[in-house]
Design a protein around this motif. Structure first.
Motif, PDB file in Angstrom:
ATOM      1  N   HIS A   7       0.815  -1.209   0.000  1.00 38.46           N
ATOM      2  CA  HIS A   7       0.000   0.000   0.000  1.00 38.46           C
ATOM      3  C   HIS A   7       0.852   1.265   0.000  1.00 38.46           C
ATOM      4  O   HIS A   7       0.648   2.154  -0.837  1.00 38.46           O
ATOM      5  N   HIS A  43      -4.654   7.057  -1.982  1.00 40.64           N
ATOM      6  CA  HIS A  43      -5.047   5.800  -1.342  1.00 40.64           C
ATOM      7  C   HIS A  43      -5.897   4.926  -2.247  1.00 40.64           C
ATOM      8  O   HIS A  43      -5.849   3.693  -2.124  1.00 40.64           O
ATOM      9  N   TRP A  50      -3.118   3.371  -4.397  1.00 41.52           N
ATOM     10  CA  TRP A  50      -2.359   2.391  -3.623  1.00 41.52           C
ATOM     11  C   TRP A  50      -3.205   1.165  -3.282  1.00 41.52           C
ATOM     12  O   TRP A  50      -2.673   0.053  -3.159  1.00 41.52           O
ATOM     13  N   SER A  51      -4.518   1.337  -3.150  1.00 41.27           N
ATOM     14  CA  SER A  51      -5.389   0.201  -2.863  1.00 41.27           C
ATOM     15  C   SER A  51      -5.442  -0.779  -4.032  1.00 41.27           C
ATOM     16  O   SER A  51      -5.639  -1.981  -3.826  1.00 41.27           O
TER      17      SER A  51
END
Length: 346
Positions: free
Chosen positions: A180, A254, A257-258
């Motif tokens: 992540h 995010h 990154w997820s």
């Protein structure tokens, strides 16, 4: 932009190959069984820089990029306590999220990384600029890292696999954190000469890559200036900076990154992928990621311009590519065919 013309074949950068690296590059380390931790020597392609001033500077800059949007989110929450967010802040944040998000998914990813379509040069450059405004790194480095990820997916050499530390519970939790955000702090640069020679040969893309620091400043200056212009006060400028700048960047970070982390651990796998490749489809992220979370099909057919191919799978990036194709700004689009999709089903 209606006067845009296609670049001539001699000026158009070569379309990237089918992502598979040469056998000498993409072979997993001897003895890797898909369950244990990656061997220590697995990252020979990108050895860590010696610990020193340059390494500390890299970690400091990375920490600022990762942490600053979080601080903005906390400050925004504090400012909101007992008050309302301005509608203009929401609209600015939404507009910039869409522009920068599509710059990453359509520009960086489906276009420059995988060659899912060809674009007229002004659109190619504009999408590269839009992606750079996402604060996710310079365009050439981003593309090189992602191509390396596909060459070694979920096996030794993958820069951000959640299986780096093995498949037992402790290893999975540590691997999830690594995939992540942890990998960003390792300072293990991917060779652009090996993985993105076509972009290094493109003068315009090199210019966009060099301009990354200035574009980071611009992506924060734009909401600040817009907030000032709309509200006419420092307070309105700062709230716009927080919501349409820092919070918008944090959310897109995010979500991206997820896809690296969650979309290799949770979800469905209706399509076959290469050995050790565990890419999944994760529907809750589909809208926020502009269709990138239909990740299993993407790893089964990396050059496909559409990732969501089954009924009900929303794919805004593919819809945007279709719009650009209809107005003549992209061409040679690699749309999935029924036979090609059926051949890849598990």
């Amino acid at each position: 932009m209606s006067s845009m013309m296609r670049s001539s074949p001699t000026s158009e950068a070569a379309r990237p190959a089918e992502v598979a690296a040469p056998p000498s590059v993409a072979q997993p380390s001897q003895g890797y069984d898909g369950a244990g931790p990656f061997p220590v020597e697995a990252d020979a392609d990108a050895p860590a820089a010696p610990r020193g001033i340059s390494d500390r500077l890299y970690v400091t800059v990375t920490a600022a990029i990762v942490v600053a949007p979080f601080l903005g989110l906390g400050l925004a929450g504090w400012l909101l306590w007992g008050s309302l967010i301005h509608p203009a802040d929401v609209l600015l944040a939404l507009a910039l999220y869409v522009v920068t998000g599509l710059g990453v998914t359509v520009g960086f990813h489906r276009g420059l990384t995988h060659g899912g379509y060809r674009a007229v040069r002004p659109v190619r450059v504009a999408l590269a600029v839009a992606g750079s405004l996402s604060f996710q790194g310079d365009v050439i480095g981003w593309v090189a890292t992602h191509r390396r990820h596909h060459a070694f997916t979920d096996r030794p050499g993958d820069p951000h696999s959640p299986y780096r530390y093995g498949t037992h519970l402790r290893g999975q939790l540590r691997g999830l954190a690594h995939a992540h955000v942890g990998w960003l702090f390792r300072n293990e640069p991917t060779s652009a000469g090996r993985y993105a020679p076509d972009l290094l040969a493109d003068r315009d893309i090199r210019a966009v890559s060099r301009a990354f620091p200035a574009l980071c400043a611009l992506t924060l200056a734009l909401p600040f200036a817009a907030g000032w212009a709309i509200g006419g006060t420092w307070q309105r400028a700062l709230t716009a900076l927080l919501w349409a700048g820092l919070v918008r960047i944090a959310l897109l970070h995010h979500v991206t990154w997820s896809v690296n982390s969650l979309c290799h651990m949770i979800g469905r796998r209706p399509f076959r992928t290469r050995r050790h490749d565990r890419a999944t489809n994760l529907w809750p992220l589909a809208l926020l990621s502009f269709g990138e979370s239909w990740h299993n099909l993407h790893h089964a057919d990396p050059t496909s311009a559409r990732h969501g191919v089954d009924r009900g799978q929303i794919d805004p990036s593919a819809a945007f590519i279709r719009l650009l194709e209809r107005v003549g700004w992209v061409y040679d689009v690699r749309w999935p065919t029924p036979d090609r999709v059926t051949a890849r089903r598990a």
